[in-house]
Design an enzyme around this catalytic site. Structure first.
Site, short mmCIF file in Angstrom:
data_model
loop_
_atom_site.label_atom_id
_atom_site.label_comp_id
_atom_site.label_asym_id
_atom_site.label_seq_id
_atom_site.Cartn_x
_atom_site.Cartn_y
_atom_site.Cartn_z
N LYS A 55 31.42 -25.38 -56.61
CA LYS A 55 31.07 -26.62 -57.30
C LYS A 55 29.70 -26.52 -57.99
O LYS A 55 29.36 -27.37 -58.80
CB LYS A 55 31.05 -27.80 -56.32
CG LYS A 55 32.37 -28.08 -55.63
CD LYS A 55 32.36 -29.41 -54.92
CE LYS A 55 31.27 -29.55 -53.89
NZ LYS A 55 31.34 -28.58 -52.80
N ASP A 143 33.61 -25.45 -44.88
CA ASP A 143 34.98 -25.77 -44.51
C ASP A 143 36.01 -24.91 -45.23
O ASP A 143 37.17 -25.27 -45.35
CB ASP A 143 35.28 -27.27 -44.72
CG ASP A 143 34.73 -27.82 -46.02
OD1 ASP A 143 34.18 -27.03 -46.82
OD2 ASP A 143 34.82 -29.04 -46.22
#
Length: 314
Positions: A55, A143
C-alpha cells in the site's frame, strides 16, 4: 518492564540498528514508523525508512501524501529500457529521513512476498550492506503470512522487531503470530528478538497491556485514540515535529526503541489469547455443532451399502 544498561549496550552493539515493524493492516504501523523515523532524524540520527507494504503507506505519510516511485516498478521500467537502477531513482529525502518503497503487485497480478524478495535482492546490488545509517527501519504487513513478509525474521535481516497492536482481538492475533514466528526461528538458530510493542489507538481497556506482559515484551509507547492524531494522519501530516504536543511521546518512543534489547517472547495459545477479552466480546459461549450429510444435501439421505471388498486375514 525496565531495561538494564547491559541489555541496552547489547542491543546497540552493531553500528546500524536494523529494526522491522509489524502489525495488522490499518492498525497504525506506518503512522508509527513515519513519525518515529522523523523523530530520530530530528535528533541527529541518520535514518533510512524502507516501506515493505504494497500500500506504500509509510512513505506517502512521510512525504505529505506524495507517492514515490517504488523499487519494483522502477526496476521493471529500467529493465525494459536496458538501463540500470540507481540510488537516485528509488531513494528520496525529507528533513533528514531517507526513504524508499519496495512496492508490490496489483491485486491478482503477482505475489507480494516474491516482490519483497526481489526488492531486497536489488537493494543488495545497490550496496545495501555498505550503507552508513544509524537506523534502518522496515515497515512490514503483519497479517500476510507468506515467506517474503517474514524475511527479516527468517533470514536474520534485522536485529529486532517492533510490533504494533491495539485493544482488539484481530490486531493482537497478528502480533501474537509475529511473536510465534520469532519464537520458531530462534529455535532454528535465529537471532531476531522482539524489542517491544507500541499500543496504538489506545482506549484504556487494557487488553494490549495484559498481552504484552503475558508474552514477555515491554510496551515501548502508548498512543491514545485521539481525534487530532486521526485527522492529521488521515491528511498525511507528521505529528511528531518539535513544536507538536505529541513530540515528547515520540521522543520517548525513540529512546525506548534505541535501548530496547531483543526479547524472547512466548506466544499465547488461541485460548489464552481469547482469554484476554470478555466472553461477550469474542463469543466464547458458542458451541461447535457438527454438521450432517442431510444438512449438506438439504434432504434425507439413504445410506447405501459399501461395495468395498474386505478380505479376511490369512
Amino acid at each position: 518492564m525496565t531495561l538494564s544498561s547491559q541489555d541496552a549496550q547489547a542491543a546497540s552493539a552493531k553500528e546500524t540498528q536494523i529494526i522491522a515493524i509489524y502489525g495488522k493492516g490499518g492498525i497504525g504501523k506506518s503512522f508509527t514508523l513515519a513519525n518515529l523515523s522523523y523523530t530520530l532524524a530530528q535528533q541527529g540520527k541518520k535514518v533510512l525508512l524502507i516501506g515493505c507494504d504494497p500500500k506504500s503507506d509509510t512513505t506517502s505519510l512521510l512525504f505529505g501524501g506524495r507517492a514515490c516511485p517504488t523499487i519494483i516498478e522502477t526496476s521493471a521500467r529500467k529493465k525494459l529500457a536496458g538501463e540500470e537502477v540507481t540510488i537516485s531513482d528509488v531513494c528520496f529525502k525529507r528533513d533528514g529521513v531517507f526513504a524508499m518503497e519496495l512496492g508490490g503487485p496489483e491485486v491478482g497480478r503477482g505475489c507480494g512476498g516474491r516482490g519483497i524478495i526481489h526488492g531486497f535482492e536489488l537493494l543488495e546490488k545497490l550496496g545495501f550492506n555498505e550503507w552508513g545509517f544509524d537506523y534502518v527501519l522496515l515497515d512490514f504487513l503483519g497479517d500476510v503470512v507468506c515467506g517474503g513478509f517474514g524475511l527479516p525474521i527468517s533470514r536474520d535481516m534485522c536485529q529486532k522487531v517492533i510490533v504494533v497492536g491495539s485493544n482488539d482481538l484481530q490486531s493482537l492475533y497478528v502480533v501474537n503470530n509475529v511473536c510465534s514466528a520469532v519464537e520458531y526461528f530462534r529455535k532454528l538458530g535465529g537471532n531476531v528478538g522482539v524489542a517491544g510493542m507500541v499500543i496504538n489507538k489506545d482506549d484504556g481497556t487494557g487488553e494490549a497491556q495484559t498481552f504484552a506482559a503475558q508474552v514477555g515484551i515491554p510496551v515501548l509507547a502508548t498512543i491514545p485514540a485521539n481525534e487530532e492524531i486521526r485527522r492529521k494522519s488521515a491528511s498525511y501530516q507528521i505529528v511528531s515535529g518539535a513544536d507538536s504536543a505529541w513530540a515528547p511521546l515520540f521522543n520517548q518512543l525513540a529512546e525506548n526503541v534505541t535501548t530496547a534489547p531483543p526479547m524472547h517472547p512466548t506466544a499465547l495459545s488461541q485460548d489464552a489469547l481469547l482469554g484476554l477479552f470478555a466472553g461477550d466480546a469474542v463469543g466464547r459461549d458458542v458451541v461447535l455443532e457438527p454438521a450432517t450429510l442431510e444438512d449438506m444435501c438439504g434432504q434425507t439421505v439413504t445410506k447405501k451399502p459399501s461395495l468395498e471388498v474386505i478380505y479376511d486375514d490369512a
